[in-house]
Design an enzyme around this catalytic site. Structure first.
Site, PDB file in Angstrom:
ATOM      1  N   ASP A 197       1.151  -1.143   0.585  1.00  0.00           N
ATOM      2  CA  ASP A 197      -0.246  -0.105   0.077  1.00  0.00           C
ATOM      3  C   ASP A 197       1.033   1.345   0.465  1.00  0.00           C
ATOM      4  O   ASP A 197       1.583   1.098   1.014  1.00  0.00           O
ATOM      5  CB  ASP A 197      -0.652  -0.308   1.571  1.00  0.00           C
ATOM      6  CG  ASP A 197      -1.660  -1.621   1.186  1.00  0.00           C
ATOM      7  OD1 ASP A 197      -2.705  -0.747   0.247  1.00  0.00           O
ATOM      8  OD2 ASP A 197      -2.006  -2.387   1.721  1.00  0.00           O
ATOM      9  N   THR A 198       0.535   2.093  -0.757  1.00  0.00           N
ATOM     10  CA  THR A 198       1.573   3.355  -1.297  1.00  0.00           C
ATOM     11  C   THR A 198       0.716   4.734  -1.590  1.00  0.00           C
ATOM     12  O   THR A 198      -0.454   4.009  -2.463  1.00  0.00           O
ATOM     13  CB  THR A 198       2.529   2.646  -2.649  1.00  0.00           C
ATOM     14  OG1 THR A 198       3.685   1.768  -1.870  1.00  0.00           O
ATOM     15  CG2 THR A 198       3.862   3.495  -2.671  1.00  0.00           C
ATOM     16  N   VAL A 199       0.687   5.963  -1.683  1.00  0.00           N
ATOM     17  CA  VAL A 199       0.535   6.841  -2.190  1.00  0.00           C
ATOM     18  C   VAL A 199       1.239   7.351  -3.057  1.00  0.00           C
ATOM     19  O   VAL A 199       2.577   7.605  -2.904  1.00  0.00           O
ATOM     20  CB  VAL A 199      -0.223   7.427  -0.721  1.00  0.00           C
ATOM     21  CG1 VAL A 199      -0.810   7.429  -0.167  1.00  0.00           C
ATOM     22  CG2 VAL A 199       1.487   8.777  -0.646  1.00  0.00           C
ATOM     23  N   MET A 217       1.638   2.793  -7.926  1.00  0.00           N
ATOM     24  CA  MET A 217       1.801   2.399  -7.173  1.00  0.00           C
ATOM     25  C   MET A 217       1.173   0.914  -7.303  1.00  0.00           C
ATOM     26  O   MET A 217       0.175   0.101  -7.724  1.00  0.00           O
ATOM     27  CB  MET A 217       0.609   3.050  -6.197  1.00  0.00           C
ATOM     28  CG  MET A 217      -0.313   3.389  -5.789  1.00  0.00           C
ATOM     29  SD  MET A 217      -1.212   4.546  -4.665  1.00  0.00           S
ATOM     30  CE  MET A 217      -1.318   5.867  -5.776  1.00  0.00           C
TER      31      MET A 217
END
Length: 527
Positions: free
Chosen positions: A348-350, A430
């Site tokens: 999980d990334t932004v 992402m």
């Protein structure tokens, strides 16, 4: 132009500035800062800080940052490496003596020293023009006063409840009432608000020295970690020389190793030898080539990409036309390669991008890796600690073997496309190991098929995950059958693949066109 009979979203078009992020609150805060006179760097840090609060499963001040920046939208691509490093005591002998053969994603050994705050402060000082107190003010507001949980955030949060329940502080802060918040609930993080205030006042020393660092080191030591206050005090990112390749008349820039950005460039080099534009973009023939190029490029990534300060990485050789030509010979348009099974991991990334009225262009990515990182949280600071160190190998012969002060293979990768010395688009997708696939897929949608940023991001996606080609439910059955006929095992992806943003600059018309991924909660917005 999209077919208005179907559900969807038009791209955002503007002449002044555009921000694209995965949360409306972050996009709005960044745009407000731009209207006040802030620049693209100010807006990117502002958005990243808001996201560190309102999308806590994906990012945070306890994670890492990479940034590509082009002042004025032309000329040099500036790259900043804000990746954390292993503790100074992280010798391979220590792990071998204890029989540790792999670093568990929820262990203190997966925690590298966070690089985000050092990166925010350095970029702000070098390229911003707004005081850090103003830049961080929206994030502080949302942490203290509360923010509304959005739908994708709820879905990710709910899946991580078991991890969060293991840590007392994590459970107290992120499982209020004993469960993950629901979409529409209001959530607060008062401890994090105090940490952000301290950073706004003191800069990087507010995080890497004093009470915040002491809180985090104490928590890590209690869990068996090797981290020290000296490790935190010494944390420092660096400017880096970005890597590039040419594709369809554009220069595509990525971060250098230990970042996996080179993987996407190698995929583009392989695909450049095929006439993608002559294929239906939603066809088995196109997806098959994308899959095969990815499978070969990921083999190279897993075997050779590491921290170049600690291992030899032949960047020039890996990006050479001769190397791509040799690899491409293995690809058959009609038949899948037989290759070893690979372990693929989500995260999980932004990712966000900003172009301002001066055409300063920023491609910016911030992450704690897996959802809620290691699951370890500073009880006084409210900081979620990343688990990026899970990317290390416990193998003396592997270039990505853990070592003191070393950066692990890093999945988060901002992209920048240039043409004739001018920015064409900051972009990024992402999603952990999916990111090279996603970057290439969206970029080829634009460069080979002429899609606008929103259409390119919306378009159905495939990925080769471990032993099978996984497809989103929007991929037609006929395309799935075509992949099977080429020898691929095919299945439906458990989750939508990745999430991205892009802003396209038309220098002749003086316009900006932005897109944001419907697979997340966010939007592009401009003026």
């Amino acid at each position: 132009m999209r077919d208005l009979h179907f559900p969807g979203r038009s791209p955002v078009r503007a002449t002044g500035a555009v921000v694209a992020t995965s949360q409306p609150m972050a996009s709005a805060a960044a745009l407000a800062l731009l209207r006040e006179g802030g620049n693209a760097i100010d807006a990117a840090i502002c958005a990243a800080a808001v996201l560190a609060v309102v999308e806590p499963q994906s990012t945070g001040v306890g994670g890492d940052v990479f940034c590509l920046y082009v002042p004025g939208g032309k000329g040099e691509v500036i790259a900043y490496n804000g990746a954390g490093r292993a503790p100074g005591a992280a010798h391979i002998d220590w792990y071998e003596e204890r029989g540790i053969t792999a670093i568990a994603s929820d262990s203190p050994h997966s925690v590298t020293i966070p690089g985000a705050i050092d990166a925010w402060c350095r970029l702000s000082a070098d390229h911003g023009r707004t005081p850090l107190e103003r830049v961080l003010a929206p994030a502080i507001h949302y942490a203290e006063k509360g923010y509304v949980v959005h739908d994708r955030v709820e879905a990710d949060w709910r899946e991580t409840q078991v991890l969060l329940a293991r840590d007392e502080a994590a459970a107290r802060i992120f499982l209020p009432g004993g469960r993950a918040p629901r979409a529409g609930d209001v959530h607060r993080q008062p401890e994090l608000a105090q940490t952000l205030r301290r950073i706004a006042k003191l800069g990087r020393s507010g995080f890497y020295e004093g009470e915040v660092a002491e809180d985090l080191v104490s928590r890590l030591k209690a869990a068996g970690g090797l981290h020290t206050l000296d490790d935190f005090a010494a944390a420092q990112g660096n400017y880096a020389r970005p890597v590039k390749t040419s594709y369809r008349g554009a220069e595509i820039w990525q971060m250098p190793p230990s970042n996996q950005g080179l993987t996407a460039l190698l995929m583009l080099n392989l695909l450049s030898g095929f006439d993608l534009a002559g294929l239906d973009p939603l066809s088995a023939a196109r997806f098959h080539l994308e899959i095969e190029a990815g499978r070969l490029a990921y083999q190279v990534r897993d075997a050779l990409i590491a921290d170049p300060a600690k291992a030899k990485v032949d960047i020039e050789g890996l990006l050479s036309n001769a190397y791509a030509d040799r690899l491409r010979e293995r690809i058959s348009p009609e038949r899948a390669l037989e290759l070893p099974v690979r372990a693929m991991e989500p995260s999980d990334t932004v990712y966000l991008c900003v172009v301002d009225s001066d055409r300063n262009a920023v491609s910016f990515i911030n992450s704690t890796y897996w959802s809620f990182g290691s699951g370890l949280v500073g009880p006084k600071s409210g900081v979620v600690l990343q688990n990026r160190g899970a990317g290390f190998r416990i193998d003396r012969k592997h270039p990505n073997c853990i070592a003191p002060g070393k950066q692990p293979l890093h999945t988060i990768m901002p992209g920048m496309a240039m043409r004739d010395g001018h920015v064409l688009a900051p972009f990024g997708v992402m999603g952990g190991d999916y990111q090279p696939f996603g970057n290439v897929h969206v970029l080829t949608n634009v460069l080979d098929y002429g899609m606008d940023p929103q259409a390119a991001i919306d378009f159905p996606r495939v990925f080769h995950n471990r032993t099978a080609a996984v497809v989103e439910r929007s991929v037609p059955p006929a395309v799935m059958r075509g992949l099977q006929q080429r020898g691929h095992a095919v299945g439906i992806a458990e989750e939508a693949l990745g999430g991205g943003q892009m802003i396209l600059i038309d220098w002749e018309k003086g316009t900006l066109t932005g897109g944001s991924d419907p697979r997340k909660d966010g939007l592009a917005i401009g003026y």
